[in-house]
Design a protein around this motif. Structure first.
Motif, short mmCIF file in Angstrom:
data_model
loop_
_atom_site.label_atom_id
_atom_site.label_comp_id
_atom_site.label_asym_id
_atom_site.label_seq_id
_atom_site.Cartn_x
_atom_site.Cartn_y
_atom_site.Cartn_z
N LEU A 1 71.56 -2.04 -36.13
CA LEU A 1 72.07 -2.51 -34.84
C LEU A 1 73.02 -3.70 -35.01
O LEU A 1 73.92 -3.91 -34.22
CB LEU A 1 70.87 -2.92 -33.98
CG LEU A 1 70.97 -2.99 -32.48
CD1 LEU A 1 71.45 -1.70 -31.88
CD2 LEU A 1 69.58 -3.33 -31.90
N ALA B 1 64.49 -1.11 -30.69
CA ALA B 1 65.43 -0.29 -29.91
C ALA B 1 64.76 0.94 -29.35
O ALA B 1 65.25 1.54 -28.40
CB ALA B 1 66.61 0.13 -30.80
N THR C 1 63.22 0.84 -24.22
CA THR C 1 64.30 1.55 -23.52
C THR C 1 63.76 2.83 -22.88
O THR C 1 63.98 3.10 -21.70
CB THR C 1 65.40 1.91 -24.52
OG1 THR C 1 64.77 2.34 -25.74
CG2 THR C 1 66.32 0.76 -24.80
N PHE D 1 73.68 6.36 -23.73
CA PHE D 1 73.37 6.20 -25.15
C PHE D 1 74.60 5.73 -25.93
O PHE D 1 74.61 5.81 -27.16
CB PHE D 1 72.86 7.54 -25.73
CG PHE D 1 71.55 7.97 -25.15
CD1 PHE D 1 70.36 7.40 -25.59
CD2 PHE D 1 71.48 8.94 -24.15
CE1 PHE D 1 69.14 7.79 -25.05
CE2 PHE D 1 70.26 9.33 -23.61
CZ PHE D 1 69.09 8.75 -24.06
N ARG E 1 78.61 4.35 -33.24
CA ARG E 1 77.40 3.57 -32.97
C ARG E 1 76.54 4.22 -31.89
O ARG E 1 75.66 3.56 -31.32
CB ARG E 1 77.75 2.15 -32.52
CG ARG E 1 78.58 1.35 -33.48
CD ARG E 1 78.47 -0.14 -33.19
NE ARG E 1 77.27 -0.65 -33.80
CZ ARG E 1 77.25 -1.42 -34.89
NH1 ARG E 1 78.38 -1.78 -35.44
NH2 ARG E 1 76.11 -1.83 -35.40
N CYS F 1 73.66 5.92 -29.94
CA CYS F 1 72.22 5.73 -30.17
C CYS F 1 71.69 6.77 -31.15
O CYS F 1 71.80 7.97 -30.91
CB CYS F 1 71.49 5.86 -28.84
SG CYS F 1 69.70 5.76 -29.05
N GLU G 1 68.94 9.13 -29.58
CA GLU G 1 69.18 9.83 -28.30
C GLU G 1 68.30 11.09 -28.15
O GLU G 1 67.64 11.28 -27.13
CB GLU G 1 70.67 10.20 -28.19
CG GLU G 1 70.96 11.06 -26.97
CD GLU G 1 72.44 11.30 -26.71
OE1 GLU G 1 73.29 10.76 -27.46
OE2 GLU G 1 72.74 12.03 -25.74
#
Ligand code: HEM
Length: 469
Positions: A78, A273, A277, A406, A411, A413, A416
């Motif tokens: 990240l 992460a 979420t 996402f 980059r 996610c 996802e």
């Protein structure tokens, strides 16, 4: 003409209420500038400008990591930039390949079914906390396997201590705070040390098992370690052929050793992460379903048509409406409400902001929350309507980046598909047996901390009542 006090006020509007500040800036055009505390940034609203930043011109941008985030999660993927990011992503990616999903899917399905089986009629729950515990359990077992799943508690203990120490700090103060002899600083240090010891022991046990040829465990950590070993072997081969490549890089593109600290940082990044979420999105989804009886009826009809009690990964394609509920929830309440980037060169934007040229160093903010509620792309943009996702013509007519909870590009996610399968399986397993109702004593909104996920995080005070269907 504006007075000095009226020019000062907008500087703090974003910090006071980020979503309202973004919405009022977006009402003035597709590339408005706004104050983010002392800094001026540019909001890019149009899907084509989002595509420019995330995909077409992605090499001209850097991710913008807050110092605090780096102190908390270390230098995981990240935070990495440039070549270092590409390398870390290459190592992580195989663990998230679709063909690996069998194992993750079984973990998701078992945890969802266990959660549903543990409920009883009339029970009331603090919903977000319940969803956080469920998704943390799933990410923990997917990472460490069932034997070491408790290691995720050490990760979470450390993250809790670190988030409450660094969470409100979005400035370089984070770098200095560790030098102050506060109990909270000591707590972070102790928990980080405990986590390091635990991860080092797990990695050592896996390495020894591989050395003696014991059967491999089928979890994310095993995949991470074997992808790391393959990467290191490939690099050694290239380095042996042309030794001058070894010292490539620069501050941000430099190779870092893929050692135990790297493993710890990637694990913390995935846990950080990868659970709140999804838990926040699920919390919003349950609330929206409870508020829309027509949606709830269609959800029940779809899950009742399944021929087994515990939905599995194979059932996900048979649950398009459940998937639509999740996609529509993320449209209205994207749990990452903004993405920051810094331009590293002069970047002329295309059709999304004609005539705008970003300056080198300029910070842009992309906001799924703003773009996904734009009436140019969405009919009745503030209405929860999962059906819109079932209309192929409607979907095809929409620009690709009208919906990007996402992110996108290099980059995008990494989790996802993990998050989507997990959410569909949880919604389906629970909805087969229960309906969730907003409990009458639900005390409304709580104050949210100043952190990037706070604006769309549902309050932890919401209580839901579980009722037999
Ligand atoms: C609904 C749930 C989720 C949402 C809304 C979400 C959203 C996002 C977004 C918007 C980004 C891109 C940030 C940027 O471009 O700067 C991102 C990156 C990332 N996400 Fe997720 N995420 C979710 C679930 C997950 C899960 C389940 C995992 C792992 C198990 C995960 C791991 C990551 C990682 C490692 C990155 C960094 C990727 C990189 O920089 O290459 N996320 N996520």
């Amino acid at each position: 003409m504006m007075t000095s006090s009226s020019t000062a006020r907008p500087r703090f509007a974003f910090l006071r209420d980020p979503l309202a500040a973004l919405a009022s800036a977006a009402a003035t055009g597709d590339a408005p500038r706004l104050w983010l505390g002392p800094a001026r940034v540019r909001l890019l609203v149009h899907p084509e400008a989002v595509r420019d930043v995330l995909v077409t011109r992605q090499r001209d941008f850097r991710g913008l990591a807050f110092e605090a985030a780096r102190r908390i999660a270390g230098d995981g993927v990240l935070q990495a930039q440039g070549e270092a990011h590409r390398r870390q992503r290459r190592v992580l990616q195989p663990a998230f390949h679709r063909e690996r999903f069998g194992t993750h899917g079984a973990v998701m399905s078992t945890h969802a079914a266990r959660w549903a089986a543990a409920r009883h009629d009339g029970e009331t729950l603090p919903l977000r906390n319940a969803m956080v515990a469920l998704t943390l359990g799933i990410v923990g077992e997917s990472l460490f396997g069932d034997a070491d799943a408790a290691a995720v508690d050490d990760v979470r203990d450390y993250l809790d201590a670190a988030l409450s120490l660094y969470g409100p700090l979005v400035v370089p103060v984070a770098r200095w705070i560790e030098r102050v002899p506060l109990p909270s600083v000591r707590r972070v240090r102790t928990r980080r040390a405990r986590l390091d010891t635990r991860i080092a022991a797990i990695v050592a046990a896996r390495t020894e098992a591989a050395r003696v040829g014991a059967p491999c465990r089928d979890d994310l950590l095993t995949m991470l370690l074997s992808a790391r070993d393959a990467e290191l072997a490939a690099e050694r081969a290239v380095d042996a052929e042309s030794p001058r490549n070894v010292a490539h890089g620069g501050a941000n593109g430099a190779r870092r050793p893929l050692d135990d600290r790297w493993v710890r940082d990637e694990i913390m990044t995935l846990v950080l992460a990868g659970h709140e979420t999804t838990a926040s999105a699920l919390t919003w989804a349950w609330r929206l379903v409870a508020e829309h009886p027509d949606v709830e009826a269609r959800l029940h009809a779809e899950v009742d048509a399944l021929d087994r009690d515990i939905p599995t990964l194979d059932d996900v394609p048979r649950l398009p409406y459940v998937r639509a509920i999740f996609d529509e929830t993320l449209r209205l309440h994207p749990t990452v409400p903004f993405i920051f980037r810094r331009a590293m060169a002069a970047v002329p934007l295309g059709d999304g902001a004609p005539g705008v040229v970003l300056r080198p160093g300029e910070v842009v903010v992309l906001s799924p929350w703003v773009t996904q509620r734009d009436a140019r792309w969405w009919d009745a943009p503030d209405t929860f309507r999962p059906e819109r996702w079932l209309d192929d013509a409607d979907r095809a007519a929409r620009p690709r980046f009208a919906w990007f909870p996402f992110g996108g590009g290099a980059r995008v996610c990494i989790g996802e598909h993990f998050a989507t399968s997990e959410a569909v399986l949880i919604l389906a397993a629970v909805a087969r047996r229960w309906r969730l109702r907003i409990a009458p004593d639900h005390p409304g909104r709580e104050r949210t901390r100043l952190d990037p996920l706070a604006p769309t995080r549902p309050p932890s005070t919401w209580r839901m009542r579980v009722e037999t269907r």
